[in-house]
Design a protein around this motif. Structure first.
Motif, short mmCIF file in Angstrom:
data_model
loop_
_atom_site.label_atom_id
_atom_site.label_comp_id
_atom_site.label_asym_id
_atom_site.label_seq_id
_atom_site.Cartn_x
_atom_site.Cartn_y
_atom_site.Cartn_z
N HIS A 135 -82.65 -57.08 9.59
CA HIS A 135 -81.74 -58.24 9.48
C HIS A 135 -81.49 -58.54 8.37
O HIS A 135 -80.16 -58.90 7.94
N GLU A 138 -78.78 -54.99 6.54
CA GLU A 138 -77.97 -54.37 7.57
C GLU A 138 -77.56 -53.02 7.18
O GLU A 138 -77.52 -52.10 7.79
N LEU A 183 -77.16 -52.60 15.14
CA LEU A 183 -76.67 -52.10 13.67
C LEU A 183 -76.34 -50.80 13.97
O LEU A 183 -75.47 -50.28 13.17
#
Length: 281
Positions: A135, A138, A183
């Protein structure tokens, strides 16, 4: 690790429901340029707890760039039984090939250097990322996937999973799978328990999320910062067909891990080993 907590996302709950409702047959394959099918492995012994380090997923993992190996990977084996009771510790039958894996990242101080070395030698590895690190980094997760490496699930905050409730395990694994899918465009197909500590809940919930459990054969103990020479020696002494090597690209000072990879990787390749990754189709 940060301890931010939230309820599992709707997507996680839907994926769990779908996984528990129907068994899906998939095949495990390795990016093995020799094109030799894997043999059905004998279930390995249970992995012991170590340092940091399916009903199966219907959608295939597709690398967004061309593979770094010339040929399409061969079929491996159906993922049966749907819920395993032991993790994979090695990959028998892949010829003179090894798997390199890195846990706890990505970390902007060390992961880019590891990626640079792997790219220099045109090989791929497995990266078991922690959700909170993914997180916060990324672009690094995207780079790992874009360069053809396998992105695996290593939980959100790196807890001792055996101490968590089923809801806690679902939260740790589900949130991490969600951020990886966000992602990279695909959910992870492999996961590794923090500290190598597995239990029934982690096997069942991981399987329901479409993931296979992966442990390791050779532990570099790089998390102890034993010195570059020691890390290199453990990898070279443990090198053998089908082994999975455990290293780390985050969780502390990993400069020795970076330096060791630069030394042992060309040595392994010079001895005729192929560095490969398992994946499924």
């Amino acid at each position: 690790m940060k301890n931010d907590q939230m309820a599992p996302t709707r997507r996680t709950l839907l994926r769990l429901a779908a996984g528990l409702g129907a068994a899906t047959v998939v095949r495990l394959v390795a990016a093995d340029s020799a094109g030799t099918p894997f043999r059905r492995p004998v279930p390995p012994p249970a992995a012991s707890a170590g340092p940091r380090t399916a009903v199966a997923q219907a959608r295939p993992l597709a690398y967004r760039l061309r593979p770094m190996t010339a040929d399409n990977p061969p079929p491996y084996r159906p993922a049966t039984p749907p819920v395993r009771t032991r993790p994979f510790e090695e990959l028998p039958g892949i010829g003179r090939a090894m798997v390199l894996s890195f846990d706890d990242g990505p970390d902007p101080a060390y992961t880019p250097h590891i990626l640079d070395t792997l790219r220099k030698h045109d090989v791929r590895a497995m990266f078991f990322v922690c959700g909170e690190m993914a997180h916060d980094n990324e672009d690094l997760v995207r780079r790992i996937a874009d360069e053809g490496h396998t992105v695996g699930n290593h939980s959100w905050t790196h807890p001792l999973v055996t101490t968590l409730s089923r809801a806690g395990v679902t939260d740790e694994l589900g949130r991490t799978s969600d951020v990886i899918e966000k992602l990279t465009g695909a959910p992870p197909l492999w996961y590794r328990a923090p500290y190598g500590a597995w239990n029934r809940n982690s096997f069942e919930i991981g399987a329901a999320l479409g993931m296979e459990p992966m442990a390791w054969t050779v532990d570099t103990l790089d998390w102890t910062e034993p010195g570059t020479d020691s890390i290199v020696r453990r990898v070279r002494e443990g090198a053998a067909p089908g082994v999975v090597v455990l290293s780390h690209d985050a969780g502390g000072n990993r400069s020795q891990s970076v330096a060791a990879l630069r030394r042992y990787l060309p040595g392994l390749l010079g001895e005729g080993y192929r560095i490969t990754v398992p994946h499924r189709r």
